[in-house]
Design a protein around this motif. Structure first.
Motif, PDB file in Angstrom:
ATOM      1  N   ALA A 202       3.953   0.247   1.713  1.00 39.34           N
ATOM      2  CA  ALA A 202       2.812   0.252   2.634  1.00 39.34           C
ATOM      3  C   ALA A 202       1.847  -0.894   2.374  1.00 39.34           C
ATOM      4  N   PHE A 205      -3.036   1.400   1.101  1.00 42.77           N
ATOM      5  CA  PHE A 205      -3.419   2.345   2.142  1.00 42.77           C
ATOM      6  C   PHE A 205      -4.870   2.119   2.542  1.00 42.77           C
ATOM      7  N   ARG A 206      -5.190   2.520   3.759  1.00 38.15           N
ATOM      8  CA  ARG A 206      -6.543   2.332   4.267  1.00 38.15           C
ATOM      9  C   ARG A 206      -7.517   3.248   3.549  1.00 38.15           C
ATOM     10  N   ASN A 207      -7.086   4.445   3.216  1.00 36.02           N
ATOM     11  CA  ASN A 207      -7.963   5.375   2.521  1.00 36.02           C
ATOM     12  C   ASN A 207      -7.110   6.329   1.704  1.00 36.02           C
ATOM     13  N   ASN A 210      -4.726   8.924   3.596  1.00 35.12           N
ATOM     14  CA  ASN A 210      -3.440   8.462   4.096  1.00 35.12           C
ATOM     15  C   ASN A 210      -2.411   8.382   2.974  1.00 35.12           C
ATOM     16  N   GLN A 211      -2.850   7.941   1.796  1.00 35.31           N
ATOM     17  CA  GLN A 211      -1.926   7.854   0.668  1.00 35.31           C
ATOM     18  C   GLN A 211      -1.422   9.232   0.261  1.00 35.31           C
ATOM     19  N   LEU A 213      -1.169  11.867   2.178  1.00 36.22           N
ATOM     20  CA  LEU A 213      -0.299  12.383   3.235  1.00 36.22           C
ATOM     21  C   LEU A 213       1.084  11.761   3.156  1.00 36.22           C
ATOM     22  N   ARG A 214       1.161  10.435   3.010  1.00 35.89           N
ATOM     23  CA  ARG A 214       2.467   9.775   2.919  1.00 35.89           C
ATOM     24  C   ARG A 214       3.220  10.200   1.658  1.00 35.89           C
TER      25      ARG A 214
END
Length: 230
Positions: A202, A205-207, A210-211, A213-214
């Motif tokens: 990735a 991550f933006r925040n 998100n990390q 969740l992925r």
């Protein structure tokens, strides 16, 4: 005569290439990269030959020696075509397939086939030792298998096998605990590797949400039924 910046770069690259040709006769030579430097391009080489530890001109010692052996990748090189069978355990192969593999290695040039055969046998000795896990092996059985592996590495006179034997010796208390209890952290190591791979793919991550969740999606596929072969 004044040289432009590009001409000077080309001249330095040619000089490096000419100096590098002195190493082309070494065993298992491979060029792994070319990096820029204030004095011109620097060619990074990997070879298992001990003579490459010193510069041919000034004798400067290499900062590190990886000792990696390489071979040409592609059709026509039998040792490369056999790579998948060499990594498999002989216990999971049929007898005729093991015999065919050993015949193939014996037909290779000795300088190529002999080290591969010795390394393959050492790998099988180590797998035989690790296969006793969860079988309640007695002390004599573990001792005999460990001695056979160490003896094979010592007699082979290969730097790769010597480093492998040193690693096994360093981690032997942990390996012995695994043989007796069958408990290992392989699962957590695998999960950690998946998490790092997701983060690398990735490119950040933006925040943190998100990390998380992925990461949960990648590490819970089996529990969610996505890896069910049925």
């Amino acid at each position: 005569m004044l040289l432009s910046k590009q001409d000077d770069h080309n001249r330095r690259a040619t000089d490096v290439a000419n100096d590098t040709t002195r190493l082309l006769g070494l065993d298992g030579l491979a060029v792994v990269g070319v990096a820029g430097d204030t004095d011109g391009p620097v060619v990074h080489l990997v070879t298992a030959d001990e003579r490459a530890r010193h510069c041919p001109d000034c004798g400067t010692r290499a900062r590190r020696s990886k000792g990696r052996r390489v071979t040409h990748r592609g059709k026509g090189n039998r040792e490369w075509e056999l790579r998948n069978r060499l990594t498999r355990s002989a216990a999971r192969m049929r007898g005729e397939h093991v015999d065919a593999l050993l015949d193939e290695l014996s037909n290779l040039p000795r300088v190529i086939g002999a080290p591969i055969t010795v390394a393959w046998n050492a790998k099988e000795d180590l797998l035989d030792l690790l296969a006793t896990a969860r079988t309640r092996p007695d002390r004599e059985q573990v001792r005999d298998l460990l001695y056979r592996f160490y003896r094979r590495c010592a007699d082979a006179d290969l730097s790769e096998l010597q480093r492998l034997a040193t690693t096994v010796e360093t981690w032997w208390p942990e390996i012995l605990a695994f043989l007796h209890t069958g408990i290992t952290n392989a699962g957590s190591k695998g999960t950690n590797r998946v998490i790092k791979t997701i983060a690398r793919d990735a490119y950040g991550f933006r925040n943190p949400g998100n990390q998380r969740l992925r990461t949960r999606c990648a590490t819970t596929r089996r529990a969610r039924g996505h890896l069910d072969a049925r």
